[in-house]
Design an enzyme around this catalytic site. Sequence first.
Site, short mmCIF file in Angstrom:
data_model
loop_
_atom_site.label_atom_id
_atom_site.label_comp_id
_atom_site.label_asym_id
_atom_site.label_seq_id
_atom_site.Cartn_x
_atom_site.Cartn_y
_atom_site.Cartn_z
N GLU A 179 0.82 -1.27 -0.17
CA GLU A 179 -0.05 0.16 0.18
C GLU A 179 0.86 1.24 -0.03
O GLU A 179 1.63 1.38 0.95
CB GLU A 179 -0.84 0.12 1.37
N ARG A 196 -16.90 4.02 4.94
CA ARG A 196 -15.58 3.11 4.39
C ARG A 196 -14.50 3.02 5.22
O ARG A 196 -14.11 2.21 5.49
CB ARG A 196 -15.52 3.93 3.07
N TYR A 221 -28.17 8.19 3.92
CA TYR A 221 -28.38 7.04 4.86
C TYR A 221 -27.53 7.22 6.14
O TYR A 221 -26.37 7.86 6.11
CB TYR A 221 -28.25 5.65 4.09
N ASP A 264 -11.65 -2.26 -8.69
CA ASP A 264 -11.85 -1.06 -9.49
C ASP A 264 -10.75 -1.07 -10.71
O ASP A 264 -10.77 -0.55 -11.72
CB ASP A 264 -11.65 0.10 -8.90
#
Length: 399
Positions: free
Chosen positions: A34, A108, A220, A298
Amino acid sequence: MAVTRTIVVAGAGIGGLTAALALAKQGFRIVVLEKAERLEEAGAGLQLSPNASRILVELGLQPRLAASAVTPQSINIMSARDGGEIARLPLGEAANFRAGAPYWVVHRADLQTALQAQVDHSPDIELRLGCQFEDVTAHAKGLTVVQRHGNARQQELAVALIGADGIWSAVRHHLFPEVQPQFSGLIAWRGTLDATALPREYTSPRVQLWMGPRAHLVAYPISGGRRINVVAIVPGTWNRPGWSAPGEANEIKAAFSQQWPATARMLIGAVDEWRRWALFTVPDIGGWSDGAIALLGDAAHAMLPFAAQGAGMAIEDAAVLAKALSECAGDNTAGIPAALKRYGRLRRSRVLRVQRAARRSGQIYHLTGPLALARDLAIKSLGPRRMLARQDWIYDWRA
């Protein structure tokens, strides 16, 4: 541990961390690269329908998400044309009973934190932060993956490389340099607000979908119901790459003018801080792998968010990838290229169908004039049961 069991995953987003957990369960050693120095809050809310939540539950994530994930009781479809609700689709226990897994809405960052905690407790997964994929070379012993940490370069011998490094994927560029993300002409404005800033009747556990002229709005609860996530989609020409650029509040307020009902404008006006995200997609690239290198999430199939399935498709990818590679653990690594091709074949048709559904939904949400009236009447005539049945192919799909 033997290096011949090592799989390198580029990217520690939702798809990459889920893939790491799923692959570790199959007996592989996983190294996750990462480029960020630490995993920070990125984006805002996510909808995790049963096709995705089922996989997370099987990976043991439910206890880690218990305090933050919200189970909405319904999806309320609202029309800006007449200012009212035109359909209410039951979720909650109804969704759990129908699909065998919960429907969650979650921040997230909360999901990524839960995944990272699960990864940190796995002895077979090493997460390397501040470490960027740079290059890969195939040879008789497998792959040599070159990574960079600051000015230092390091090599890792691996049996496979999984590119889960997002829409601007460096791994995809290595495999398919001619494939470039395409701007959709749409911009997502995202923000959150404290639930106490709204009247109680607007903070119940539900997903609100407002459809209006050339725009739509979704809201939401997240973070255990303490915050409300708001996403507004509007057309525009601003197309800077990235997930989170500052947005000027007056600009999005102007897009939701007097032609929108007061409740929708109240949600827009109550957001603390706006961030914007230009919506790009990745064209169909056919195969998702080359030899022992494959793409996930993605990087392979970035899509418009109008089916609320971007994260869900990445999570499904991870589960199918691990299942395809399950027979290649230990010394049986010669079959990895064939297994990765099989993974791509299994996933491609489903993902293409979801991409088409997302594009179609976006077009329907943004209708104007007589077409909007016809849309509202059609939704009312279908009724909740038939509308839910139309989602079964997504929600009740088994990895």
